[in-house]
Design a protein around this motif. Structure first.
Motif, mmCIF file in Angstrom:
data_model
loop_
_atom_site.group_PDB
_atom_site.id
_atom_site.type_symbol
_atom_site.label_atom_id
_atom_site.label_comp_id
_atom_site.label_asym_id
_atom_site.label_seq_id
_atom_site.Cartn_x
_atom_site.Cartn_y
_atom_site.Cartn_z
ATOM 1 N N PRO A 1 10.196 1.527 -3.576
ATOM 2 C CA PRO A 1 9.127 0.688 -3.020
ATOM 3 C C PRO A 1 8.273 0.102 -4.148
ATOM 4 O O PRO A 1 7.947 0.794 -5.115
ATOM 5 N N VAL A 2 7.934 -1.181 -4.005
ATOM 6 C CA VAL A 2 7.168 -1.895 -5.030
ATOM 7 C C VAL A 2 5.891 -2.427 -4.389
ATOM 8 O O VAL A 2 5.941 -3.167 -3.401
ATOM 9 N N GLY A 3 4.759 -2.054 -4.967
ATOM 10 C CA GLY A 3 3.466 -2.565 -4.510
ATOM 11 C C GLY A 3 2.933 -3.601 -5.477
ATOM 12 O O GLY A 3 3.245 -3.574 -6.670
ATOM 13 N N VAL A 4 2.127 -4.503 -4.947
ATOM 14 C CA VAL A 4 1.580 -5.599 -5.745
ATOM 15 C C VAL A 4 0.089 -5.734 -5.427
ATOM 16 O O VAL A 4 -0.333 -5.476 -4.308
ATOM 17 N N THR A 5 -0.680 -6.154 -6.404
ATOM 18 C CA THR A 5 -2.126 -6.279 -6.227
ATOM 19 C C THR A 5 -2.496 -7.463 -5.348
ATOM 20 O O THR A 5 -1.999 -8.569 -5.539
ATOM 21 N N ALA A 6 -3.372 -7.196 -4.387
ATOM 22 C CA ALA A 6 -3.989 -8.227 -3.549
ATOM 23 C C ALA A 6 -5.499 -8.100 -3.743
ATOM 24 O O ALA A 6 -6.001 -7.001 -3.970
ATOM 25 N N TYR A 7 -6.199 -9.211 -3.655
ATOM 26 C CA TYR A 7 -7.633 -9.216 -3.941
ATOM 27 C C TYR A 7 -8.482 -9.369 -2.706
ATOM 28 O O TYR A 7 -8.131 -10.084 -1.780
ATOM 29 N N ARG A 8 -9.624 -8.702 -2.726
ATOM 30 C CA ARG A 8 -10.636 -8.795 -1.677
ATOM 31 C C ARG A 8 -11.432 -10.059 -1.948
ATOM 32 O O ARG A 8 -11.848 -10.318 -3.063
ATOM 33 N N ARG A 9 -11.651 -10.825 -0.948
ATOM 34 C CA ARG A 9 -12.439 -12.065 -1.119
ATOM 35 C C ARG A 9 -13.792 -11.883 -0.501
ATOM 36 O O ARG A 9 -14.034 -11.191 0.397
#
Length: 190
Positions: free
Chosen positions: A182-190
């Motif tokens: 499994p690969v996770g990626v960064t997502a940003y809070r706006r």
């Protein structure tokens, strides 16, 4: 303009004031810090923003609630991202979580995109007291991230990608491990 970024993850008994890893070059500075408990992360983020960092990324283990807390702690002063997993990784990350909670020794990699990083020297391996490892490895770009992920896939149960361009950057890593990790990626809070 060079970045000053900090990545935060949870590790039993960790000292949040100590850098676990630092990559520093013309591309800026990326530090990795560990906290012993999620509540320490909020205090750490507040201090990092006051110190002048311009980006914070959180390990996927914190989840959305702590991601929101960190965003509030940053006061909108800097982007705060957290690792999330796409649909293709949900079964694998659920298995990882169950195995982790059962006390199984697991090995994960934090692959950190930082311009000019060298995966041979920008690497730290943290041995866990009960077995398994956390491998932190800096790569110069997303193509390097895919290559490192492919080379290490056989020993890993989880990969988190930091500093990338989002789904476009994660795509190469996901394809490189052929959905075997499994690969996770960064997502940003706006």
């Amino acid at each position: 303009m060079p970045k000053d970024r900090v990545i935060v993850y949870e590790e039993a008994g960790a000292d949040p004031r100590a850098d676990v890893m630092t990559i520093r070059n013309a591309g800026g500075r990326t530090r990795v810090r560990a906290v012993g408990a999620p509540a320490q992360m909020v205090e750490l983020v507040t201090g990092l923003v006051a110190e002048g960092v311009d980006q914070v990324e959180l390990c996927g283990g914190f989840g959305a609630v702590w991601h929101a807390e960190a965003g509030r702690a940053a006061g909108g002063g800097v982007p705060v991202g957290a690792v999330y997993f796409g649909f293709e990784s949900l079964t694998g990350v659920a298995s990882y979580k169950a195995r982790f909670e059962a006390g199984e020794a697991l090995t994960e990699a934090f692959v950190i995109v930082h311009e000019g990083a060298d995966p041979a020297t920008d690497r730290v391996v943290r041995e866990k007291p009960d077995g398994g490892r956390t491998i932190l490895v800096g790569v110069p770009d997303e193509a390097g991230a895919a290559g490192v992920a492919a080379a290490m896939a056989g020993e890993l149960q989880l990969i988190e990608l930091y500093g990338g361009s989002g789904p476009e950057g994660a795509e190469g890593v996901i394809k490189a491990v052929a959905a075997g990790v499994p690969v996770g990626v960064t997502a940003y809070r706006r």
